[in-house]
Design an enzyme around this catalytic site. Structure first.
Site, PDB file in Angstrom:
ATOM      1  N   ASP A 265       0.057   5.276  -4.861  1.00 34.74           N
ATOM      2  CA  ASP A 265       0.784   5.049  -3.629  1.00 34.74           C
ATOM      3  C   ASP A 265      -0.162   4.264  -2.715  1.00 34.74           C
ATOM      4  O   ASP A 265      -1.368   4.220  -2.945  1.00 34.74           O
ATOM      5  CB  ASP A 265       1.243   6.369  -2.985  1.00 34.74           C
ATOM      6  CG  ASP A 265       2.378   6.116  -1.982  1.00 34.74           C
ATOM      7  OD1 ASP A 265       2.576   4.948  -1.593  1.00 34.74           O
ATOM      8  OD2 ASP A 265       3.062   7.083  -1.576  1.00 34.74           O
TER       9      ASP A 265
HETATM   10  C1  BGC Z   1       5.143   5.006   0.424  1.00 37.96           C
HETATM   11  C2  BGC Z   1       5.681   4.471  -0.872  1.00 37.96           C
HETATM   12  C3  BGC Z   1       5.899   2.990  -0.758  1.00 37.96           C
HETATM   13  C4  BGC Z   1       4.582   2.338  -0.383  1.00 37.96           C
HETATM   14  C5  BGC Z   1       4.665   0.833  -0.252  1.00 37.96           C
HETATM   15  C6  BGC Z   1       3.950   4.227   0.918  1.00 37.96           C
HETATM   16  O1  BGC Z   1       3.644   4.575   2.220  1.00 37.96           O
HETATM   17  O2  BGC Z   1       4.828   6.358   0.283  1.00 37.96           O
HETATM   18  O3  BGC Z   1       6.882   5.115  -1.200  1.00 37.96           O
HETATM   19  O4  BGC Z   1       6.416   2.479  -1.947  1.00 37.96           O
HETATM   20  O5  BGC Z   1       4.166   2.856   0.874  1.00 37.96           O
HETATM   21  O6  BGC Z   1       5.391   0.468   0.850  1.00 37.96           O
END
Ligand code: BGC
Length: 743
Positions: A265
């Site tokens: 993530d």
């Molecule tokens: C989120 C993810 C997301 C990623 C990219 C993170 O803060 O938890 O779900 O895909 O950001 O935007």
């Protein structure tokens, strides 16, 4: 002579071509098996090139191997539409003019359709959009389990039940990947709240892990064949889940045989050594001492960049470690960008709007309908009053990483006005003010939400208009602002924000035909439930939200959505809150213990006293018609572990309009050596029936439908004994039962 020379000439001409073909490297030869191509590409790469593949080069991309013509990887959120382009190294918009997407309904709404065909359609449509925008990884779908209604991101997930989420996630993935785009299932695992999400260390029994929190991920990997998975921010057993020995190496790769890419993530990586060894392949979103903003080579500071390279060069980490990651990444590239046969995708395609609308129409849930308040009888209607900020607010903007720049968004007010046309007057009153800024990360809401009147003035205006209206449609709920269904924080409380309760009560008092439409991804307290005519869960439905809602309200569409999670009266009726123990939620000193164990959602409420029945239970949803169920018939009274059991039940539309019913099958283990939920969902079918029509619905059960996970044996066990099949229209509305024995 001439005829003799001809073949020679031809051969001479063809020779260079054949030679060139003979020289086509294996990795570029798509007639060769992917594994051979992977090995060939790997053998040609320098160590630096290998390491470069393992981390981001911009907010949403990672490098390819330019020298070998191996393309870059481009990711996009996910999961409700294709995220607009952001600047190379910023969250802010890049200002492109070709990136306004179709906004599809939130995944809670998709789950509420209980229709895997809708999921396939969703996946295909969003996959086509991702493909057209040249993205090869879609950051979605999300399948974290609905453990608390306070979780700010529940709207991005598929509800509380592992079986329902599993059945719905698989076709979504298949649809996306049919476009040559990898679905990246997230957030693996135990990321069931936003509060303290970066650090909380979740303690959970293996039983709850395997029975409740992992099945949808397992189905995504084994049945959906997902090509990518995203680790979650939180910790498990003391390690961050983006580099977690237990979850990634032991379970995901070891037990499930996952051969795709593990993506972190954004900002979920914390340590080079763990990132090297504990299952991660690609690192994204890391802010290294603020360098991702200021340093010219910020991305080289990533844990899997220069520090990784240096440790390999120093012999501290063997090169085989990076080779393993590169194999996974290359495999995904051959499945996506390097598959010459993948389709081209499409964008701005009216078919995607059609899909979004139909999914929304099937997902909207009619929770309550006293005295047939709905559908609106247009022929007898002069005036409809629409009240509430959510009737005009853009809901595709906000909520965190799933925020979109939508091609268009039809609001509930506009949708209703368009549908009603000149048949009746549709008037609007704001009623309350929640949030006057609808913008997010540079995408600015097209609706002016400024308001200077006081709460009392707004209420007085709405109530006065409500007195003269034939119907009052109140559209409220949550709104994707911070702590109101939004990433990065949980809701502070269970009640509706902005004093909406007071307004709803005042409206209901003057107009019995008050309909409450909740726009949300979560359950809320509804102290006014028995005073309003109808209640509709309207979700976040994306571009076509207003059209879909209008179709349900006026009866063009007969509602058929069913709740994918339990709606309790009070917060403390939920398992995670019942013990009133901060260790259970949201954790104390970054430690959280899931003492609720396997008793999540209806598994918990089933155990509670009659006085604590849910307000609207799991699987509940009304229709404008009625359905009658026959008796459940089993093809045998006894089975062994090797057998399968057929269950048949007839369902009949006994009303006067066509409608779809979701027939639900629950299994109950009547006696077992471990405590088990009173019942668990193990099958469902959505059937469309004309008035008077009846249909036989068939289910097949096998040992997996009867098994529990035995922590001590670390195995699924189907224990001999008596079981019961329960057929119902919801978790509480059981229409027929039949018993059998597992020998
Ligand atoms: C989120 C993810 C997301 C990623 C990219 C993170 O803060 O938890 O779900 O895909 O950001 O935007």
């Amino acid at each position: 002579m001439r005829s003799f020379l001809k073949p020679l000439w031809a051969a001479a001409l063809l020779f260079p071509l054949q030679a060139a073909m003979a020289q086509t490297p294996v990795y570029l030869d798509d007639s060769k098996p992917i594994e051979d191509r992977v090995e060939d590409a790997l053998s040609r790469m320098t160590l630096e090139e290998k390491v470069a593949l393992c981390h981001a080069q911009s907010k949403f991309s990672s490098a390819g191997v330019p020298r070998l013509g191996l393309p870059e990887n481009w990711m996009t959120d996910g999961p409700h539409g294709i995220r607009p382009e952001v600047a190379w190294d910023e969250w802010n918009q890049a200002g492109w003019t070709n990136d306004s997407c179709m906004a599809f309904p939130a995944l809670t709404c998709l789950a509420a359709t209980w229709n895997p065909d809708m999921s396939l359609r969703y996946g295909r449509a969003i996959g086509e959009e991702a493909r057209y925008r040249n993205k090869n990884v879609l950051l979605g779908p999300g399948v974290n389990i609905y453990r608390t209604p306070l979780n700010g991101r529940n709207f991005e997930y598929m509800g509380e039940d592992p079986y329902l989420a599993s059945e719905m996630v698989v076709p979504y993935i298949q649809g996306v990947q049919s476009c040559g785009v990898a679905a990246c299932v997230k957030h693996f695992a135990l990321n069931n709240q936003e509060e303290d999400r970066y650090t909380v260390d979740v303690e959970v029994s293996d039983r709850a892990l395997y029975e409740i929190y992992l099945p949808a991920f397992k189905a995504a990997v084994q049945r959906g064949k997902a090509w990518a998975i995203m680790g979650s921010y939180n910790c498990y057993k003391g390690q961050h889940c983006c580099h977690n020995q237990y979850l990634l190496n032991d379970i995901l790769r070891g037990e499930w045989g996952f051969d795709g890419v593990v993506v972190s993530d954004w900002g979920g990586v914390h340590n080079t050594r763990e990132a090297a060894y504990n299952g991660l392949d690609m690192e994204f979103g890391t802010g290294t001492d603020g360098l991702s903003v200021s340093a010219s080579d910020a991305y080289n500071h990533y844990f899997l960049a220069r520090p990784f390279l240096e440790q390999i060069k120093a012999g501290v980490i063997p090169e085989s470690v990076v080779d393993g990651k590169v194999r996974n990444i290359l495999r995904m590239m051959f499945r996506t960008t390097m598959n010459p046969n993948r389709p081209y995708g499409s964008f701005e395609d009216p078919a995607h709007g059609e899909a979004a609308r139909q999914i929304a129409e099937e997902g909207i849930v009619l929770l309550q309908n006293r005295d047939n308040t709905l559908p609106i009888q247009l022929e007898k209607t002069r005036k409809i009053l629409v009240v509430g900020e959510n009737a005009i607010k853009m809901m595709t903007v906000g909520g965190g990483s799933s925020s979109l720049k939508a091609q268009y968004e039809v609001s509930p007010l506009d949708g209703l006005r368009a549908r009603v046309g000149s048949a009746a007057e549709v008037v609007y009153a704001r009623g309350y003010v929640g949030n006057t800024d609808g913008s997010y990360n540079g995408v600015v809401s097209k609706v002016d939400l400024s308001e200077s009147r006081s709460a009392d003035e707004l209420l007085a205006e709405a109530v006065a208009l409500a007195r003269e209206a034939d119907y009052v449609i109140f559209v409220g709920g949550l709104n994707k602002n911070s702590h109101q269904d939004c990433e990065g924080g949980d809701r502070y409380d269970y009640g509706l924000p902005y004093n909406q309760d007071r307004l709803i009560e005042a409206l209901a008092e003057v107009n019995p035909r008050t309909v409450v439409v909740l726009v949300s991804g979560n359950s809320v307290a509804m102290p006014w439930a028995d005073r309003v005519g109808a209640i509709v869960e309207g979700w976040y439905c994306g571009s076509e939200a207003g059209n879909a809602l209008a179709a349900v309200l006026v009866g063009d569409v007969n509602p058929s959505g069913k709740l994918p999670f339990t709606m309790c009266t009070r917060l403390e009726d939920y398992h995670a809150h019942a013990l009133n123990d901060s260790l259970v939620y949201p954790g104390v000193d970054h430690r959280e213990i899931y003492k609720d164990d396997i008793f999540v959602g209806y598994r918990w409420s089933d155990k509670q006293k009659k006085s604590h029945r849910p307000l609207f239970c799991f699987g509940h949803g009304l229709s404008y018609t009625t359905f009658e169920y026959g008796k459940a018939v089993l093809d045998r009274k006894q089975m062994t572990e090797a057998d399968s059991l057929r269950v048949c039940v007839s369902v009949k539309n006994t009303g006067s309009r066509a409608g779809a019913e979701v027939v639900q099958l629950y299994v109950s283990d009547l006696k077992s050596s471990l405590p088990r939920p009173i019942k668990e969902l193990k099958g469902f079918r959505k059937v469309m029936l004309q008035p008077g029509e009846s249909r036989e619905v068939e289910f097949v059960l096998d040992r997996t439908s009867l098994s529990y996970f035995d922590d001590a044996k670390h195995a699924w066990v189907a224990e001999p004994g008596r079981f019961e099949v329960l057929i119902g229209a919801s978790a509480e509305d059981i229409r027929s039962r039949a018993g059998f024995e597992l020998k």
